[in-house]
Design an enzyme around this catalytic site. Structure first.
Site, PDB file in Angstrom:
ATOM      1  N   SER A  91       1.439   8.088  11.995  1.00  0.00           N
ATOM      2  CA  SER A  91       2.230   7.720  10.816  1.00  0.00           C
ATOM      3  C   SER A  91       1.437   8.070   9.554  1.00  0.00           C
ATOM      4  O   SER A  91       0.214   7.940   9.536  1.00  0.00           O
ATOM      5  CB  SER A  91       2.485   6.201  10.872  1.00  0.00           C
ATOM      6  OG  SER A  91       3.624   5.850  10.148  1.00  0.00           O
ATOM      7  N   PRO A  92       2.118   8.523   8.497  1.00  0.00           N
ATOM      8  CA  PRO A  92       1.367   8.894   7.294  1.00  0.00           C
ATOM      9  C   PRO A  92       0.572   7.714   6.729  1.00  0.00           C
ATOM     10  O   PRO A  92       1.089   6.597   6.668  1.00  0.00           O
ATOM     11  CB  PRO A  92       2.454   9.320   6.307  1.00  0.00           C
ATOM     12  CG  PRO A  92       3.736   9.289   7.027  1.00  0.00           C
ATOM     13  CD  PRO A  92       3.557   8.672   8.351  1.00  0.00           C
TER      14      PRO A  92
ATOM     15  N   GLN B 108       3.648  14.649   4.559  1.00  0.00           N
ATOM     16  CA  GLN B 108       4.682  13.769   4.002  1.00  0.00           C
ATOM     17  C   GLN B 108       4.641  13.976   2.496  1.00  0.00           C
ATOM     18  O   GLN B 108       3.609  13.708   1.867  1.00  0.00           O
ATOM     19  CB  GLN B 108       4.393  12.298   4.326  1.00  0.00           C
ATOM     20  CG  GLN B 108       5.548  11.413   3.867  1.00  0.00           C
ATOM     21  CD  GLN B 108       5.233   9.937   3.885  1.00  0.00           C
ATOM     22  OE1 GLN B 108       4.205   9.511   3.352  1.00  0.00           O
ATOM     23  NE2 GLN B 108       6.095   9.132   4.474  1.00  0.00           N
TER      24      GLN B 108
ATOM     25  N   TYR C 118       9.236   3.860  -3.164  1.00  0.00           N
ATOM     26  CA  TYR C 118       8.859   5.016  -3.972  1.00  0.00           C
ATOM     27  C   TYR C 118      10.138   5.716  -4.448  1.00  0.00           C
ATOM     28  O   TYR C 118      11.251   5.254  -4.175  1.00  0.00           O
ATOM     29  CB  TYR C 118       7.908   5.925  -3.188  1.00  0.00           C
ATOM     30  CG  TYR C 118       6.632   5.186  -2.828  1.00  0.00           C
ATOM     31  CD1 TYR C 118       5.771   4.749  -3.834  1.00  0.00           C
ATOM     32  CD2 TYR C 118       6.328   4.854  -1.509  1.00  0.00           C
ATOM     33  CE1 TYR C 118       4.635   4.018  -3.530  1.00  0.00           C
ATOM     34  CE2 TYR C 118       5.186   4.120  -1.193  1.00  0.00           C
ATOM     35  CZ  TYR C 118       4.336   3.709  -2.214  1.00  0.00           C
ATOM     36  OH  TYR C 118       3.216   2.978  -1.920  1.00  0.00           O
TER      37      TYR C 118
ATOM     38  N   ARG D 224      11.721   9.898   5.912  1.00  0.00           N
ATOM     39  CA  ARG D 224      11.365   8.488   6.166  1.00  0.00           C
ATOM     40  C   ARG D 224      12.221   7.625   5.261  1.00  0.00           C
ATOM     41  O   ARG D 224      12.383   7.942   4.070  1.00  0.00           O
ATOM     42  CB  ARG D 224       9.878   8.240   5.905  1.00  0.00           C
ATOM     43  CG  ARG D 224       9.515   6.770   6.044  1.00  0.00           C
ATOM     44  CD  ARG D 224       8.022   6.523   6.155  1.00  0.00           C
ATOM     45  NE  ARG D 224       7.671   6.290   7.549  1.00  0.00           N
ATOM     46  CZ  ARG D 224       6.573   5.635   7.946  1.00  0.00           C
ATOM     47  NH1 ARG D 224       5.701   5.196   7.080  1.00  0.00           N
ATOM     48  NH2 ARG D 224       6.339   5.447   9.221  1.00  0.00           N
TER      49      ARG D 224
ATOM     50  N   LEU E  73       4.031  -2.130  13.963  1.00  0.00           N
ATOM     51  CA  LEU E  73       3.455  -3.015  14.974  1.00  0.00           C
ATOM     52  C   LEU E  73       3.844  -2.601  16.395  1.00  0.00           C
ATOM     53  O   LEU E  73       4.231  -3.422  17.212  1.00  0.00           O
ATOM     54  CB  LEU E  73       3.805  -4.475  14.680  1.00  0.00           C
ATOM     55  CG  LEU E  73       3.119  -5.037  13.417  1.00  0.00           C
ATOM     56  CD1 LEU E  73       3.538  -6.482  13.154  1.00  0.00           C
ATOM     57  CD2 LEU E  73       1.594  -4.954  13.530  1.00  0.00           C
TER      58      LEU E  73
HETATM   59  C1  LIG Z   1      -3.872   2.601   5.276  1.00  0.00           C
HETATM   60  C2  LIG Z   1      -2.391   2.790   5.282  1.00  0.00           C
HETATM   61  C3  LIG Z   1      -1.831   3.767   4.478  1.00  0.00           C
HETATM   62  C4  LIG Z   1      -0.457   3.998   4.506  1.00  0.00           C
HETATM   63  N1  LIG Z   1       0.076   5.033   3.792  1.00  0.00           N
HETATM   64  C5  LIG Z   1       1.368   5.397   3.982  1.00  0.00           C
HETATM   65  C6  LIG Z   1       1.863   6.619   3.467  1.00  0.00           C
HETATM   66  O1  LIG Z   1       1.129   7.424   2.886  1.00  0.00           O
HETATM   67  N2  LIG Z   1       3.171   6.900   3.671  1.00  0.00           N
HETATM   68  C7  LIG Z   1       3.996   6.068   4.372  1.00  0.00           C
HETATM   69  O2  LIG Z   1       5.181   6.369   4.525  1.00  0.00           O
HETATM   70  N3  LIG Z   1       3.528   4.922   4.905  1.00  0.00           N
HETATM   71  C8  LIG Z   1       2.242   4.598   4.755  1.00  0.00           C
HETATM   72  N4  LIG Z   1       1.736   3.489   5.390  1.00  0.00           N
HETATM   73  C9  LIG Z   1       2.621   2.756   6.313  1.00  0.00           C
HETATM   74  C10 LIG Z   1       2.449   3.287   7.740  1.00  0.00           C
HETATM   75  O3  LIG Z   1       2.777   4.659   7.847  1.00  0.00           O
HETATM   76  C11 LIG Z   1       3.276   2.487   8.756  1.00  0.00           C
HETATM   77  O4  LIG Z   1       4.634   2.692   8.508  1.00  0.00           O
HETATM   78  C12 LIG Z   1       2.976   0.977   8.707  1.00  0.00           C
HETATM   79  O5  LIG Z   1       1.584   0.728   8.591  1.00  0.00           O
HETATM   80  C13 LIG Z   1       3.498   0.267   9.955  1.00  0.00           C
HETATM   81  O6  LIG Z   1       2.945   0.839  11.121  1.00  0.00           O
HETATM   82  P1  LIG Z   1       1.702   0.146  11.910  1.00  0.00           P
HETATM   83  O7  LIG Z   1       2.144  -1.259  12.257  1.00  0.00           O
HETATM   84  O8  LIG Z   1       1.530   1.016  13.143  1.00  0.00           O
HETATM   85  O9  LIG Z   1       0.520   0.160  11.010  1.00  0.00           O
HETATM   86  C14 LIG Z   1       0.374   3.212   5.344  1.00  0.00           C
HETATM   87  C15 LIG Z   1      -0.202   2.202   6.112  1.00  0.00           C
HETATM   88  C16 LIG Z   1      -1.560   2.013   6.113  1.00  0.00           C
HETATM   89  C17 LIG Z   1      -2.140   0.954   7.010  1.00  0.00           C
END
Ligand SMILES: Cc1cc2nc3c(=O)[nH]c(=O)nc-3n(C[C@H](O)[C@H](O)[C@H](O)COP(=O)(O)O)c2cc1C
Length: 375
Positions: free
Chosen positions: A23-24, A102, A185, A233, A306
């Site tokens: 994921s980004p 992204q 955004y 997204r 999650l």
């Molecule tokens: C350090 C960090 C940076 C993130 N940056 C982005 C981003 O650049 N673009 C985006 O769409 N979501 C961003 N997110 C959200 C994640 O892509 C993801 O959707 C969210 O953390 C939930 O997934 P997870 O539970 O596996 O962490 C970011 C999350 C984290 C933890």
């Protein structure tokens, strides 16, 4: 039964070896939008993860479209050269794999401090700040300075900026683009009636609120090679009464599908942090991804949020709730998560030859049919 998570997926001319997506994740570590040695290390780590698709962090289409002064960008020749240096090094050493960008505009969430510096809006009186722009002159958080409402000319310029960044992605040889239409955004701000209170053709009805993100999609699709996938997204819901809803996400996804969009990445929230009510828990956004998948079965859907356990991820894909799963924090914590998932599910990943000797005795095939000689 072969693993569904580790089955391949074709997106236009791109075939992913498995359904796991990095994921980004913003790294807030650039200067003037340029990638540097941090990105080289981080991208290297993610490119060795075994995930089928690595989506690089939100990458700004203009300097004012950055969330923080540290955001990565692809709006100048210097940005493109810096990105190329890191990408070429990763491509040289990592096993072949799909890497996508992204691309994003922060809208009214721009000019913020990095999360480790508190994440708040940088006041315009302070050096390093700039004027955030949005659909309407509304603040992101009550009490903060409002965004400046975009003029028609500025809106058209941003659409062009997205197309220009997509051309840079093509020159860089990236495999895929995801448009950032989530998390409060700019694209999401236009979709959500909470942030978009315009009375012209860019606001009001659902059709008008979708106009800007669809125009961005169309402009990028026009310049991005036909064989390469382009996904979106979304925040499937604002989690706020009177905000953007799952039903509207479904309508938006149907329209995107008609235009050939290659996936809907189903996140949520972010446009109104002061009022959103989210019940967090394992796979908390998966039901929304499933609703999109059920309503628009022919469009690939990514579930995210999650998802931390290989069997959980397998069940999501095997039961048809989504076509792919994306992990963010889980992959920072354990960058070899896909290797461990492959071991747990009796599948395999492609690993670099330098690491072949590490295949554990109980999972001798987890890195594929590799042979390492010794004397
Ligand atoms: C350090 C960090 C940076 C993130 N940056 C982005 C981003 O650049 N673009 C985006 O769409 N979501 C961003 N997110 C959200 C994640 O892509 C993801 O959707 C969210 O953390 C939930 O997934 P997870 O539970 O596996 O962490 C970011 C999350 C984290 C933890």
């Amino acid at each position: 039964m072969p693993s569904a998570l580790f089955s391949s997926l074709k997106l236009r001319d791109l075939t992913l070896p498995n359904r796991i997506v990095v994921s980004p994740m913003c790294q807030y570590s650039s200067e003037d939008g340029n990638a540097n040695d941090w990105h080289l290390m981080h991208w290297g780590s993610m490119a060795l993860s075994g995930a089928g698709l690595f989506l690089v962090e939100a990458t700004a289409v203009s300097a004012e479209g950055r969330i923080t002064p540290g955001d990565l960008g692809l709006y100048s020749d210097a940005n493109e050269a810096a990105f190329k240096r890191c990408l070429d090094a990763v491509r040289k050493y990592a096993p072949p794999g799909a890497i996508g960008a992204q691309i994003a505009h922060a809208g009214r969430k721009a000019s913020s401090r990095e999360p480790w510096n508190g994440g708040a809006l940088i006041p315009l009186s302070e050096p390093g700040s700039w004027q955030p722009l949005g659909p309407s002159a509304l603040p992101h958080i009550p009490g903060e300075a409002p965004a400046q409402a975009l003029t028609e000319t500025q809106i058209l310029q941003i659409i062009e900026d997205f197309a220009a960044t997509a051309k840079r992605c093509e020159r860089l040889g990236l495999d895929a683009i995801e448009l950032h239409g989530a998390h409060g955004y700019l694209l999401h701000e236009f979709l959500s009636p909470i942030a978009n209170q315009r009375t012209d053709q860019w606001g009001g009805s659902l059709e008008n609120r979708m106009r800007f993100p669809l125009a961005v999609y169309d402009a990028v699709r026009k310049v991005w090679p036909k064989g390469k996938p382009l996904g979106m997204r979304v925040s499937t819901t604002d989690w706020v009464e009177g905000g953007w809803t799952v039903e509207e996400t479904i309508t938006f996804s149907k329209v995107l599908h008609q235009r050939g969009c290659d996936w809907i990445d189903c996140s949520s929230g972010g446009v109104d942090p002061a009022h959103q009510k989210i019940t967090l828990g394992p796979g908390y956004q998966v039901p929304n991804a499933e609703k999109v998948k059920q309503a628009v079965p022919d469009i690939p859907v990514i579930a995210v949020g999650l998802i931390t356990d290989p069997h959980q991820a397998e069940e999501i894909v095997a039961s048809g709730k989504s076509d792919m799963v994306a992990l963010a924090r889980g992959l920072l914590y354990n960058p070899r998560w896909p290797w461990h998932a492959a071991a747990a599910l009796g599948a395999s990943v492609t690993a670099p030859k330098q690491y072949w000797r590490c295949a554990p005795r109980e999972y001798p095939k987890v890195l594929g049919d590799v042979k390492v000689g010794q004397r």
